[in-house]
Design an enzyme around this catalytic site. Structure first.
Site, mmCIF file in Angstrom:
data_model
loop_
_atom_site.group_PDB
_atom_site.id
_atom_site.type_symbol
_atom_site.label_atom_id
_atom_site.label_comp_id
_atom_site.label_asym_id
_atom_site.label_seq_id
_atom_site.Cartn_x
_atom_site.Cartn_y
_atom_site.Cartn_z
ATOM 1 N N HIS A 230 0.834 -1.206 0.000
ATOM 2 C CA HIS A 230 0.000 0.000 0.000
ATOM 3 C C HIS A 230 0.875 1.265 0.000
ATOM 4 O O HIS A 230 0.551 2.249 -0.653
ATOM 5 C CB HIS A 230 -0.961 -0.004 1.191
ATOM 6 C CG HIS A 230 -2.086 -0.999 1.064
ATOM 7 N ND1 HIS A 230 -2.055 -2.245 1.664
ATOM 8 C CD2 HIS A 230 -3.246 -0.957 0.386
ATOM 9 C CE1 HIS A 230 -3.171 -2.907 1.368
ATOM 10 N NE2 HIS A 230 -3.911 -2.150 0.589
ATOM 11 N N LYS B 251 2.010 2.272 -3.399
ATOM 12 C CA LYS B 251 0.990 2.995 -4.176
ATOM 13 C C LYS B 251 0.913 4.465 -3.737
ATOM 14 O O LYS B 251 0.630 5.344 -4.549
ATOM 15 C CB LYS B 251 -0.372 2.318 -4.001
ATOM 16 C CG LYS B 251 -0.416 0.889 -4.538
ATOM 17 C CD LYS B 251 -0.888 0.846 -5.973
ATOM 18 C CE LYS B 251 -0.837 -0.555 -6.522
ATOM 19 N NZ LYS B 251 -1.521 -0.741 -7.788
HETATM 20 N N1 USQ Z 1 -9.286 -10.322 5.446
HETATM 21 C C1 USQ Z 1 -9.906 -11.161 6.339
HETATM 22 N N2 USQ Z 1 -9.873 -12.486 6.077
HETATM 23 C C2 USQ Z 1 -9.267 -13.032 4.993
HETATM 24 C C3 USQ Z 1 -8.648 -12.158 4.088
HETATM 25 C C4 USQ Z 1 -8.658 -10.808 4.343
HETATM 26 O O1 USQ Z 1 -10.482 -10.719 7.334
HETATM 27 O O2 USQ Z 1 -9.281 -14.257 4.846
HETATM 28 C C5 USQ Z 1 -9.325 -8.871 5.691
HETATM 29 C C6 USQ Z 1 -7.959 -8.190 5.745
HETATM 30 O O3 USQ Z 1 -7.383 -8.286 7.011
HETATM 31 C C7 USQ Z 1 -8.307 -6.767 5.337
HETATM 32 C C8 USQ Z 1 -9.500 -6.935 4.393
HETATM 33 O O4 USQ Z 1 -9.992 -8.259 4.598
HETATM 34 O O5 USQ Z 1 -8.725 -6.028 6.437
HETATM 35 C C9 USQ Z 1 -9.145 -6.787 2.938
HETATM 36 O O6 USQ Z 1 -8.084 -7.672 2.645
HETATM 37 P P1 USQ Z 1 -7.837 -8.213 1.174
HETATM 38 O O7 USQ Z 1 -6.761 -9.266 1.246
HETATM 39 O O8 USQ Z 1 -9.113 -8.546 0.508
HETATM 40 O O9 USQ Z 1 -7.322 -6.882 0.440
HETATM 41 P P2 USQ Z 1 -5.981 -6.041 0.583
HETATM 42 O O10 USQ Z 1 -4.870 -6.815 1.186
HETATM 43 O O11 USQ Z 1 -6.329 -4.739 1.209
HETATM 44 O O12 USQ Z 1 -5.594 -5.807 -0.935
HETATM 45 C C10 USQ Z 1 -6.520 -5.973 -2.008
HETATM 46 C C11 USQ Z 1 -5.729 -6.133 -3.294
HETATM 47 C C12 USQ Z 1 -4.946 -4.869 -3.539
HETATM 48 C C13 USQ Z 1 -5.892 -3.682 -3.546
HETATM 49 C C14 USQ Z 1 -6.680 -3.612 -2.238
HETATM 50 C C15 USQ Z 1 -7.740 -2.533 -2.217
HETATM 51 O O13 USQ Z 1 -4.854 -7.257 -3.192
HETATM 52 O O14 USQ Z 1 -4.235 -4.991 -4.752
HETATM 53 O O15 USQ Z 1 -5.157 -2.510 -3.695
HETATM 54 O O16 USQ Z 1 -7.376 -4.856 -2.071
HETATM 55 S S1 USQ Z 1 -7.944 -1.868 -0.584
HETATM 56 O O17 USQ Z 1 -8.263 -2.962 0.317
HETATM 57 O O18 USQ Z 1 -9.023 -0.891 -0.636
HETATM 58 O O19 USQ Z 1 -6.673 -1.272 -0.219
#
Ligand code: USQ
Length: 385
Positions: A183, A186
């Site tokens: 992040h 970005k």
């Molecule tokens: N989460 C859970 N359980 C899981 C997987 C994830 O509770 O099994 C939670 C994470 O802790 C987090 C949230 O769900 O709080 C989102 O996690 P994620 O893995 O769906 O997304 P993130 O790591 O934030 O990244 C994804 C994409 C990335 C994009 C981002 C948008 O991989 O490329 O930039 O989503 S954002 O989330 O708005 O930053």
């Protein structure tokens, strides 16, 4: 229009190529196939088997009648990048060629360093290449809503806000606070784009998108056209992961309290939003920041939606909170503004509840393939060792 997609082999890159090609645009793409390799590195693979780049191009031609120029090369190679821009003279360059996983970036020093080198290196090369060859080319860059973190403030859809400190006013960048090195990469990309927009007068759309979910777009009508679909703890995002967990009879895994709240968007709506932004560029020399999401949900709510959809299809599913491997707020305020896409006529057409059912139905025939990668699903990558 002529569209050059950096990262054409990815979850978003391939469906965007199909969408834009189907709308009569000319599509050229570059990809070094790194996500295929990195998914193997963590003992996983796409839920749907992926054709080779040349087979993808053949299928797109055979089924949709579109021509795609697909270069298996690295967009982080300045000479090749410049040669491709000079040769094809694109109107717009879509920049997806980045390491996109938060957990991958947090594994250790080497992964953090790779993420920063690759993501910032490619963005900087793109900026200089466009400025040298034709500064009027529209750069459409995929950023993330995660650049903001989770502030207890409304998040404006504009890079700048007016600040008043000790009775003195000035325009400052709205605070950002990344939740992983990915992040942060970005955030630094945004800083580079803002700076070089001012220095070189580049035309930029910087998209802050929330997590994307789904298996389908209007163009993905047959197996040979499918885009990759990740579900392991490193590359899978939350909605897609929960769907695979349900199909495999594993508990759904909200991390910690599960109050983490994000703006989500389906794959089809993400593609339509991108099409809208490509076909409606900003004014020459303008930097435009755009928020791109459709519905706001907490992780707990997503788990509930997936559980209900799975049960309606006869699967028995439980929700089991697991220790949060990340360092992030598990309960927080979240209120981002969204006005630019609606002002351009974009309206999301899909909703989480209906799409989750389609994802589950698409995954069921691949259950035995998913079983092979079961060990990659539970979270292992801890932010703090
Ligand atoms: N989460 C859970 N359980 C899981 C997987 C994830 O509770 O099994 C939670 C994470 O802790 C987090 C949230 O769900 O709080 C989102 O996690 P994620 O893995 O769906 O997304 P993130 O790591 O934030 O990244 C994804 C994409 C990335 C994009 C981002 C948008 O991989 O490329 O930039 O989503 S954002 O989330 O708005 O930053």
């Amino acid at each position: 229009m002529k569209i050059l997609i950096l990262g054409i082999d990815g979850y978003l890159g391939w469906p965007l190529a199909l969408k834009m090609g189907s709308k009569g645009h000319e599509v050229i793409g570059i990809d070094n196939l790194s996500t295929r390799k990195f998914s193997e590195e963590v003992g996983s693979d796409s839920a749907f088997p992926l054709p080779s780049p040349s087979d993808r191009v053949k299928e797109a031609k055979k089924i949709l009648g579109i021509n795609i120029d697909f270069y298996v090369k690295d967009a982080n190679d300045m000479e090749f990048l410049k040669e491709t821009i000079r040769k094809h003279k694109p109107d717009v360059i879509v920049h997806f060629a980045e390491q996109r996983s938060a957990p991958y970036s947090m594994k250790d020093y080497n992964h953090a360093q790779y993420t920063l080198d690759n993501n910032l290196g490619t963005t900087l090369k793109l900026i200089y290449a466009v400025n040298e060859i034709d500064p009027s080319i529209h750069i459409l860059k995929m950023g993330t809503m995660g650049e903001y973190g989770t502030p207890s403030l409304d998040i404006p859809e504009s890079p700048f806000v007016e600040a008043n400190i000790n009775n003195k006013k000035d325009k400052i960048i709205f605070p950002r606070w990344g939740g992983s090195i990915y992040h942060w990469s970005k955030i630094f990309d945004t800083d580079l784009l803002l700076y070089f927009n001012q220095i070189f007068g580049l035309t930029v759309t910087d998209i802050m998108q929330g997590p994307v979910y789904g298996t389908r777009t209007t163009e993905i009508t047959e197996e040979g056209l499918r885009t990759r679909f990740d579900f392991d703890e490193t590359w899978g995002t939350v909605v897609n992961r929960f769907c695979v967990e349900a199909v495999l009879g594993l508990p759904l895994t909200p991390y910690g309290k599960g109050g983490q709240t994000r703006g989500f968007i389906s794959l089809e709506d993400s593609m339509e939003a991108l099409r809208t932004l490509i076909e409606n560029p900003p004014k020459t020399g303008e930097y435009r920041l755009v928020h791109q999401f459709a519905e706001i949900y907490s992780v707990n709510k997503i788990a509930e939606v997936v559980k209900n959809a799975a049960e309606s299809l006869g699967m028995s599913t439980e929700i089991k909170h697991v220790d949060n491997p990340r360092i992030e707020a598990e309960e927080h305020y979240y209120n981002p503004e969204i006005k630019i896409l609606p002002s351009l006529g974009f309206k999301p057409k899909k909703n989480l509840k209906d799409e989750v059912k389609i994802i589950l139905e698409d995954l069921i025939p691949y259950k035995s393939r998913l079983e092979r990668y079961k060990d990659s699903i539970m979270p292992k990558t801890k932010w703090k060792k």
